[in-house]
Design an enzyme around this catalytic site. Sequence first.
Site, PDB file in Angstrom:
ATOM      1  N   HIS A 186      -5.173  63.568 -33.325  1.00  0.00           N
ATOM      2  CA  HIS A 186      -6.354  63.464 -34.180  1.00  0.00           C
ATOM      3  C   HIS A 186      -6.782  62.006 -34.243  1.00  0.00           C
ATOM      4  O   HIS A 186      -5.945  61.107 -34.317  1.00  0.00           O
ATOM      5  CB  HIS A 186      -6.019  63.955 -35.589  1.00  0.00           C
ATOM      6  CG  HIS A 186      -7.044  63.605 -36.613  1.00  0.00           C
ATOM      7  ND1 HIS A 186      -6.831  62.644 -37.583  1.00  0.00           N
ATOM      8  CD2 HIS A 186      -8.305  64.069 -36.804  1.00  0.00           C
ATOM      9  CE1 HIS A 186      -7.905  62.542 -38.347  1.00  0.00           C
ATOM     10  NE2 HIS A 186      -8.816  63.395 -37.901  1.00  0.00           N
ATOM     11  N   LYS A 206     -17.635  71.404 -36.211  1.00  0.00           N
ATOM     12  CA  LYS A 206     -17.114  71.749 -37.526  1.00  0.00           C
ATOM     13  C   LYS A 206     -17.685  73.094 -37.982  1.00  0.00           C
ATOM     14  O   LYS A 206     -18.885  73.360 -37.828  1.00  0.00           O
ATOM     15  CB  LYS A 206     -17.482  70.669 -38.544  1.00  0.00           C
ATOM     16  CG  LYS A 206     -16.910  69.291 -38.205  1.00  0.00           C
ATOM     17  CD  LYS A 206     -15.405  69.250 -38.359  1.00  0.00           C
ATOM     18  CE  LYS A 206     -14.856  67.855 -38.130  1.00  0.00           C
ATOM     19  NZ  LYS A 206     -13.420  67.741 -38.404  1.00  0.00           N
ATOM     20  N   GLU A 264      -3.308  66.919 -38.441  1.00  0.00           N
ATOM     21  CA  GLU A 264      -3.893  65.684 -38.955  1.00  0.00           C
ATOM     22  C   GLU A 264      -3.553  65.448 -40.418  1.00  0.00           C
ATOM     23  O   GLU A 264      -3.546  64.309 -40.880  1.00  0.00           O
ATOM     24  CB  GLU A 264      -5.405  65.658 -38.763  1.00  0.00           C
ATOM     25  CG  GLU A 264      -6.187  66.585 -39.653  1.00  0.00           C
ATOM     26  CD  GLU A 264      -7.689  66.480 -39.433  1.00  0.00           C
ATOM     27  OE1 GLU A 264      -8.347  65.776 -40.210  1.00  0.00           O
ATOM     28  OE2 GLU A 264      -8.190  67.095 -38.476  1.00  0.00           O
ATOM     29  N   GLU A 306      -9.089  74.578 -35.167  1.00  0.00           N
ATOM     30  CA  GLU A 306      -8.305  73.508 -35.780  1.00  0.00           C
ATOM     31  C   GLU A 306      -8.248  73.682 -37.298  1.00  0.00           C
ATOM     32  O   GLU A 306      -9.256  74.033 -37.919  1.00  0.00           O
ATOM     33  CB  GLU A 306      -8.952  72.170 -35.423  1.00  0.00           C
ATOM     34  CG  GLU A 306      -8.195  70.954 -35.912  1.00  0.00           C
ATOM     35  CD  GLU A 306      -8.808  69.670 -35.372  1.00  0.00           C
ATOM     36  OE1 GLU A 306      -8.692  68.625 -36.040  1.00  0.00           O
ATOM     37  OE2 GLU A 306      -9.426  69.710 -34.276  1.00  0.00           O
ATOM     38  N   ASP A 333      -1.331  62.147 -36.262  1.00  0.00           N
ATOM     39  CA  ASP A 333      -2.315  61.218 -36.795  1.00  0.00           C
ATOM     40  C   ASP A 333      -1.611  59.885 -37.015  1.00  0.00           C
ATOM     41  O   ASP A 333      -0.509  59.845 -37.588  1.00  0.00           O
ATOM     42  CB  ASP A 333      -2.887  61.757 -38.105  1.00  0.00           C
ATOM     43  CG  ASP A 333      -3.916  60.827 -38.733  1.00  0.00           C
ATOM     44  OD1 ASP A 333      -5.112  61.143 -38.655  1.00  0.00           O
ATOM     45  OD2 ASP A 333      -3.523  59.792 -39.304  1.00  0.00           O
ATOM     46  N   ASP A 383     -13.392  73.523 -35.670  1.00  0.00           N
ATOM     47  CA  ASP A 383     -12.506  72.918 -36.672  1.00  0.00           C
ATOM     48  C   ASP A 383     -12.968  73.339 -38.061  1.00  0.00           C
ATOM     49  O   ASP A 383     -14.084  73.018 -38.476  1.00  0.00           O
ATOM     50  CB  ASP A 383     -12.566  71.392 -36.519  1.00  0.00           C
ATOM     51  CG  ASP A 383     -11.642  70.647 -37.471  1.00  0.00           C
ATOM     52  OD1 ASP A 383     -10.953  71.304 -38.272  1.00  0.00           O
ATOM     53  OD2 ASP A 383     -11.614  69.412 -37.403  1.00  0.00           O
TER      54      ASP A 383
END
Length: 457
Positions: free
Chosen positions: A358, A225, A308, A279, A331, A253
């Site tokens: 996801h 992240k 997602e 992402e 998702d 992400d």
Amino acid sequence: MPVPNRAGLNIVKLDVKDVRFPTSLGGHGSDALHTDPDYSCAYVTITTESGKQGFGLTFTSGRGTEIIVLCIRSMKRFVVGKNAADIFADFATFWRAITNDSQMRWIGPEKGVAHLAVAAILNSLWDLWARLENKPVWRLLVDMEPEELVSTIDFRWITDVITKEEAIQLLKSKKAGKEGRIKTLLENGYPAYTTQAGWLGYSDETLKKLCEKYLKLGFTHFKVKVGLNFEDDYRRCSAVRRYIGDDKVLMVDANQAWSVNEAIEWMKRLAPLKPMWIEEPTSPDDVYGHAAISKALAPYGIGVATGEMCANRVMFKQFLQSGGMQYCQIDSARIGGINEILSVYLMAEKLGVKVCPHAGGVGLCEMVQHLQYWDYACLSGTMEGRLVEYVDQQHEHFIDPCVVENARYLAPKLPGYSTQFLPGTIEKFGYPRGSEWQRMFKEGVFPPPDEAETVNA
């Protein structure tokens, strides 16, 4: 595949529970915008007059779950009193009815709280259907003839990309080698990547320990992240690259943290670490923005992954048409159940975009494995460049949890969508009356719920 006999399949009850887990205490699930998530779900159980049941859920992050629960209760009228066999026999018509009621569609249509509620209901219906056929959902889908599978999809608003007839022909063209691909899945499973080491709230020590752990478990793809502070991002991503080595794959992400230009410049500066994708670099609704980012980062070998929080098949259509995503992240609880997800897979296949689902939230890993198994067996026919996200959280609460060994999802074998909680989970983690929540309120770990959140008590 014939639908089940109607006898005993009148739906007599739809129950929904607000279930939350205190993941914020350990920083699990934390990213640039979701800094303190408590992984949660709205959990649906439907029951027929013969006692057959289906279980479904939609994933949430704590506060707000009570709103989805209320929306699901408001949608009972579309389900209770219907015969499940009749729903399955004309699933696309049912799907349009529950997503396009002339009054309720005003709070959508096909997006937000309303669509999250629909997803939980649809997931429970698919779970019921698979249980009635005594098959896991992936096998239920794989065993359908192309015409049967396509009959579950509402093609409204996407026929400029793919029609019902094109979808049938596409599936028929992929039949060769299908049995061999099923055998491969049963023997070898499906490749996974991990986000478990990369949460933004983890300490450097935790980051190192988890990288070492998942390397030993066979993982070769690691997601981190990013998005709050460049220097911190570069330091953390450099550490992960050092821990996993140059022969492994790094993904990052941002969870929508940046503007378009900011995303481009930030990722150019991270490019020396060779991330495979960025992402959700910007707003999940910004189709043109994602296309601009994709074009700017292509010379650096960085793709864009998103989906997602993509609201529906129409948004996916535009992302796929525009070149705004190189990795399509469906998702299992964000859009309208399996029916709508199948349409996204079909569009992605026609337009040559890889689907990498996801997962990670409550029940998401359990569900998306079924979808990707179907895709390999019946549609894409390849695993090259395709992975399923894996996060090692909350699996212990399910009767049929996903099983990942040597970084591969093993084939689910029990009937259903792998979405049934173990006995006792709701009693402990139902919000706010569950025993674990009552204990934490009493001990001051969490503040007691406000009036709005007690509506489902």
